[in-house]
Design an enzyme around this catalytic site. Structure first.
Site, PDB file in Angstrom:
ATOM      1  N   GLU A 439       0.824  -1.216   0.000  1.00 11.31           N
ATOM      2  CA  GLU A 439       0.000   0.000   0.000  1.00 11.31           C
ATOM      3  C   GLU A 439       0.855   1.260   0.000  1.00 11.31           C
ATOM      4  O   GLU A 439       0.612   2.193   0.763  1.00 11.31           O
ATOM      5  CB  GLU A 439      -0.952   0.000   1.198  1.00 11.31           C
ATOM      6  CG  GLU A 439      -1.926  -1.146   1.168  1.00 11.31           C
ATOM      7  CD  GLU A 439      -3.035  -1.072   2.223  1.00 11.31           C
ATOM      8  OE1 GLU A 439      -2.983  -0.176   3.085  1.00 11.31           O
ATOM      9  OE2 GLU A 439      -3.950  -1.901   2.158  1.00 11.31           O
ATOM     10  N   GLU A 515      -4.020  -9.032   0.497  1.00  9.71           N
ATOM     11  CA  GLU A 515      -4.440  -8.790   1.875  1.00  9.71           C
ATOM     12  C   GLU A 515      -5.954  -8.822   1.876  1.00  9.71           C
ATOM     13  O   GLU A 515      -6.585  -8.093   1.107  1.00  9.71           O
ATOM     14  CB  GLU A 515      -3.914  -7.427   2.325  1.00  9.71           C
ATOM     15  CG  GLU A 515      -3.767  -7.292   3.808  1.00  9.71           C
ATOM     16  CD  GLU A 515      -3.062  -5.983   4.171  1.00  9.71           C
ATOM     17  OE1 GLU A 515      -1.937  -5.749   3.701  1.00  9.71           O
ATOM     18  OE2 GLU A 515      -3.660  -5.211   4.917  1.00  9.71           O
TER      19      GLU A 515
END
Ligand code: GAL
Length: 828
Positions: A439, A515
Site C-alpha cells: 500500500e 491482503e
C-alpha cells in the site's frame, strides 16, 4: 527450486571467556558462532560505549535475541501519534495511543560484548552477520565503526577483519536507535534477532555466496545449477577447486561435481548437476536436499559451505492461475507481523514453530511476511514444514505513511535492502514470490510506476526465477497509471468486489488477494444484537466473535471466499492476519488501553478465535471441522434471541437446544455470502442447558456432533501443553493453556480470575498472554487475569535436561499442575 546458504558445519554458541569455548575439530575451514550470551545492555545514548575500555559492568546482562521494550510498562504516551491514517479513509488527524503497542521502544540502546575470535590470525577473515537489528544499527569493533544499517528488519553483514586485534580480546559495541512516529505497528527494539560470527580462511565463500536453481525438472531428473562465489585476498585470481555433493535429508550422497575456477570465471563457480528421480517440494511434501561444497586450493581445504534447497516448479499463467509442480492451486495464506505476542519481537524458533503448527492445522499453506523481511528462522521452518512464502520488503517508498518511516532511507537504501533480502532467501524453496511493497502511497504519485519498475528490475536481476508483487489499495490510480500492469503479479488489498473489473483491465490474466478480510473479533466476546457492521465499537473495547464485523475498507471472510471460489483467475488470498499482533488496535485506534490488534484469526496468546474454524472448514480438506458458537452461559439472557452459528465442512447440520430441534441448515449459494460458508440459526432463544449440532454428510447421514453446555461456577484450573517433551537447549518452549473450568470440565467462558504461575525444575517461566487487547498486565510477570476463561503461559527449557513442573493457582480454584520433561537435543 531451492533454499538457503546454511552454514551448517559448526554452529555453536560462543560464550566467553575464550578458554570456555567448546573444543572444535581442528582444521575446520569455517566456524560459525551465535553470539547469544554475555551481552551488556543499557537504554539511553552513551557515545563513549563504542570505546573498548568503556566500563559496562553496571549495565544489565542480557542474552540475544533481546527485545528491550517488551518488558513495558505499557503507557499511552509511548509513541503517541497524532495522525490521519489515509489508508483507513480517515478525514482528520486524531490521537492514537496504542498504534505501536504502547511499549517503550523509542530511543537509543547500546549493546556491548567481549568478542573472542577463535583461530583468528594471518590468513583468516571474520564477519559479523546480523539477522536484523531494530534499528539504525551502528556497529563498532575495538572502537572502530565497521558499518551501519538503518532498516531494522533486514539482515546485513560486515567484514570486521581489519578492526580485530591480532591477539587478545576484542570488544563489540552496537548502537541502536528507534525514532518516534516511524512505524504503524510495534516494531520491537534492540538485537531482536541472532548475531553470528563467521570465521573463515581468507579464500572463502562469502555470506549468501551461493545461488541454486533447478532449471529443468522432470520425473527422471532435475538439473541443479549451483553458482558459488569465492572471495580471495585482493580479489586476485587463484586456481581453486570446488567439490559439491548433493545429499538427501538422510545425508545420502546422490550426485557429485568437481569444478575448477578459471581466470575468466569472475570469481564464481558454476556447477550443473543432475539429480536423479527428484522428490518434489510442496506444502504437503516439504522434501529438502543439501548441496555440500568443499573449496580447495591445491590439496588444502579452504572452505566448506552447505546450501539447502528443494526441487519444485511453479507457473503463474494468464487465464489459468497459479500451479505448483503442475497442479493448479490457490494460496490459502495469512499475513503475519513479526512479533511473537507475549515474547515481543525476540526471535524464538519454538514460538515460530508453534504458530506454524496451528496454521497447518487450519489448512493454511502460505504466509506473507507483512510488511518486511522475516527472520531467517521463519524461512527455514517454512521450508521444513511446508508453507509458501511471499517475502515482503517495504511498507513505504518515497512517499511517507508515518513521519519518520522508511521513506527517509528509500533513495539511498532501497536497492541495498532488496539485494540483501533476495540474496539471503533465494535458495529457499518456500519462497515463491517477492513483494516490493505494501500500500505504498506512491501508487498514486507521479512516477510511482517507474519506482515499481526499478524495484522489480532489481529483484529480477538478483533472482530471475520468482515473480514480484505488491499489495495495492489505490486500485483506480494503480490501474490507470500503469503501476499495476508493471508488476508480475497484481496484488490487491481488500478489493474482492473489484477483481473482475481489474482483471479485465490488466495484462497479467490473474489476480492475487495480497491482503484480505481484516475482520475484527475478540476471542470469547459475543455482542448482541448480532448484525453485520463496519467499524463497530463497544464500551468494553472488544469486537464480537460472531465474525460479522470489519472495517470500512475491509470485509468478512465470506465476502472474499465468494470471489476466490467463483473466479478461476483469482489465485488465492492472504488474510489479515493469522495472529493478532502488538499495535494497530483498529477499530479502537483512539481508545487506549487498546494496544494490540483484533484482526487475528488467532489471538495474541495464540488461542484460536471462532474464525479459526471458519477458515479451517474451508481450507483443511484433510480432516473434518465442526465448531459451534457462541458459548452457552448467558445468565440474564433467558428467552432472548441468541443466534447460534456452526463452522463446518459438512454440508448441513441440525441444531438442538436442550434436546429441541431448531431445524436443519444447509450451506448454499444465496445473496448473502455468509449462508454459503456458515450454518446460522438466527432466532434461537437462550435457555441454560446445552446446544448440540449434529452434522450430516452429502448423503444425509448423521456423521458428527458437537455440544456446548452451560458452565457452572469456576472450580479448577485445567492445563494443556502444546508439547510436554522439550529440548534442553535453553530456548525450547512449551505453551501451556490454562482453562478455568467448572466441576464438570466446562470452560467458564467469562472467568476473569487472576492466575499465578510458578515453574520449578529444569525450566523457567518465560511469558504469559491472555489475548485481551486492552490488558496492561505485563507479559513477563507470572500472574495475569484469565480472559474469557483462558490464558497461555510459556515455559522455557534451560540447557540442563530434567523434569519441569508448572503450577497455576488462582483464588478459590483447585490449582492446575503439569509436568514437562526436557532432554538433550539428540534424544528428542
Ligand atoms: C492495510 C495495511 C495493513 C493493516 C491493515 C488493517 O491497509 O496494509 O498493514 O494496516 O490495513 O486492516
Amino acid at each position: 527450486m531451492h533454499i538457503t546458504h546454511f552454514i551448517g558445519r559448526a554452529v555453536v554458541t560462543l560464550s566467553l571467556p575464550l578458554l570456555a569455548l567448546p573444543h572444535l575439530a581442528t582444521a575446520q575451514a569455517r566456524q560459525e558462532y551465535l553470539l547469544t550470551t554475555n551481552w551488556k545492555f543499557t537504554k539511553g545514548d552513551v557515545p563513549e560505549a563504542a570505546k573498548p575500555d568503556f566500563k559496562d559492568a553496571k549495565w544489565q546482562t542480557v542474552s540475544v535475541p533481546h527485545d528491550w521494550a517488551i518488558y513495558g510498562p505499557f503507557d499511552g504516551n509511548n509513541d503517541l501519534q497524532k495522525v490521519q491514517i489515509e489508508q483507513n479513509q480517515e478525514k482528520t488527524a486524531t490521537l492514537k495511543a496504542g498504534r505501536t503497542g504502547g511499549l517503550p521502544f523509542i530511543g537509543t540502546g547500546w549493546y556491548r560484548r567481549q568478542l573472542a575470535v577463535p583461530n583468528f590470525g594471518p590468513g583468516k577473515r571474520a564477519v559479523l552477520l546480523f539477522d536484523g537489528a531494530m534499528s539504525d544499527a551502528h556497529v563498532f569493533v575495538n572502537g572502530k565503526e565497521v558499518g551501519s544499517w538503518p532498516y531494522g528488519y533486514n539482515s546485513f553483514s560486515f567484514d570486521i577483519t581489519d578492526a580485530l586485534q591480532a591477539s587478545g580480546n576484542n570488544v563489540l559495541a552496537v548502537r541502536l536507535q528507534n525514532q518516534s512516529e516511524a512505524s504503524r505497528w510495534y516494531p520491537g527494539a534492540g538485537l531482536y534477532r541472532n548475531v553470528h560470527l563467521i570465521v573463515t580462511d581468507d579464500v572463502h565463500i562469502p555470506v549468501w555466496g551461493t545461488y541454486i536453481t533447478t532449471p529443468e525438472i522432470n520425473a527422471d531428473f532435475a538439473k541443479v545449477k549451483l553458482r558459488t562465489q569465492v572471495a580471495t585476498p585482493n580479489n586476485a585470481f587463484q586456481p581453486l577447486r570446488l567439490v559439491t555433493e548433493i545429499k538427501d535429508a538422510q545425508g545420502q550422497v546422490l550426485t557429485t561435481s568437481t569444478a575448477t575456477l578459471a581466470a575468466t570465471d569472475g570469481q564464481e563457480f558454476e556447477q550443473n548437476l543432475v539429480l536423479p528421480k527428484p522428490q518434489l517440494w510442496s506444502p504437503e511434501t516439504p522434501v529438502l536436499y543439501t548441496a555440500s561444497s568443499k573449496l580447495y586450493a591445491g590439496e588444502t581445504l579452504k572452505d566448506e559451505y552447505s546450501t539447502r534447497f528443494g526441487v519444485r516448479s511453479f507457473k503463474f499463467e494468464a487465464g489459468k492461475g497459479f500451479s505448483l509442480n503442475g497442479q493448479l492451486r490457490k494460496f490459502k495464506g495469512v499475513c503475519n507481523h513479526h512479533d511473537l505476542g507475549p515474547l515481543g519481537t525476540a526471535i524464538n524458533t519454538a514460538a515460530l514453530r508453534r504458530q506454524l503448527v496451528l496454521l497447518k492445522d487450519m489448512g493454511c499453506d502460505a504466509i506473507r511476511t507483512s510488511h518486511n523481511m522475516p527472520a531467517p528462522e521463519l524461512v527455514k521452518l517454512c521450508d521444513e514444514m511446508g508453507f509458501m512464502l511471499m517475502v515482503e520488503s517495504f511498507d513505504e517508498w518515497k512517499s511517507p505513511k508515518v513521519k519518520n518511516g522508511y521513506s527517509q532511507y528509500f533513495d539511498a537504501w532501497s536497492e541495498k535492502d532488496l539485494v540483501n533480502m533476495v540474496h539471503r532467501d533465494r535458495n529457499n524453496p518456500s519462497v515463491i514470490m517477492w513483494s516490493i511493497g505494501n500500500e505504498v502511497p506512491d501508487q498514486s504519485a507521479p512516477g510511482g510506476g517507474k519506482i515499481a519498475k526499478r524495484l522489480q528490475d532489481i529483484v529480477h536481476r538478483e533472482d530471475p526465477t520468482r515473480p514480484v508483487t505488491a499489495g495495492m489499495d489505490r486500485i483506480d490510480a494503480a490501474i490507470n497509471n500503469n503501476f499495476a500492469s508493471v508488476l508480475d503479479i497484481a496484488g490487491f488489498n481488500y478489493k474482492p468486489m473489484r477483481y473482475e473489473q481489474a482483471n479485465d483491465k490488466l495484462p497479467q490474466g490473474f489476480i492475487l488477494g495480497t491482503e484480505t478480510a481484516s475482520t475484527v473479533s475478540s476471542r470469547g466476546a459475543y455482542m448482541f444484537p448480532v448484525v453485520t457492521a463496519k467499524q463497530k465499537k463497544y464500551p468494553n473495547n472488544q469486537s464480537s466473535s460472531y465474525d460479522l464485523e470489519a472495517c470500512v475498507w475491509s470485509q468478512t471472510p465470506d465476502e472474499e471466499f465468494v470471489k476466490q471460489d467463483d473466479l478461476p483467475y483469482v489465485i488465492g488470498e492472504f488474510v489479515w492476519t493469522g495472529f493478532d499482533y502488538l499495535g494497530e488496535p483498529t477499530p479502537y485506534d483512539e481508545a487506549w488501553p487498546s494496544h494490540s490488534s483484533y484482526f487475528g484469526i488467532l489471538d495474541l496468546a495464540g488461542l484460536p478465535k471462532d474464525r479459526f474454524y471458519l477458515y479451517r472448514a474451508k481450507w483443511n480438506t484433510a480432516s473434518p471441522t465442526l465448531h459451534v458458537l457462541p458459548h452457552w452461559t448467558w445468565p440474564g439472557r433467558e428467552g432472548q434471541t441468541t443466534p447460534v452459528f456452526c463452522y463446518t465442512n459438512y454440508p448441513s447440520a441440525e441444531l438442538f437446544v436442550n434436546g429441541q430441534s431448531q431445524g436443519r441448515q444447509t450451506k448454499g449459494p444465496s445473496d448473502k455470502p455468509q449462508t454459503r460458508y456458515r450454518l446460522m440459526w438466527n432466532d434461537v432463544k437462550y435457555a441454560p442447558g446445552s446446544i448440540k449440532v449434529v452434522a450430516y454428510d452429502a448423503q444425509g447421514k448423521a456423521v458428527a456432533e458437537e455440544t456446548v453446555r452451560t458452565a457452572g461456577k469456576p472450580h479448577h484450573i485445567k492445563l494443556v501443553a502444546d508439547q510436554t517433551t522439550l529440548t534442553a537447549d535453553g530456548e525450547d518452549l512449551a505453551y501451556v493453556t490454562a482453562r478455568v473450568e467448572d466441576k464438570d470440565g466446562n470452560l467458564c467462558p467469562d472467568a476473569t480470575n487472576q492466575l499465578q504461575m510458578a515453574v520449578s525444575g529444569a525450566g523457567k517461566f518465560r511469558a504469559v498472554g491472555n489475548g485481551d487487547a486492552t490488558s496492561l498486565e505485563l507479559f513477563h510477570v507470572p500472574q495475569m487475569h484469565a480472559f474469557h476463561g483462558q490464558l497461555v503461559a510459556t515455559v522455557q527449557a534451560t540447557d540442563k535436561a530434567g523434569n519441569v513442573q508448572l503450577k497455576v493457582t488462582g483464588k478459590g480454584l483447585k490449582p492446575g499442575v503439569i509436568s514437562l520433561k526436557t532432554q538433550a537435543a539428540a534424544a528428542k
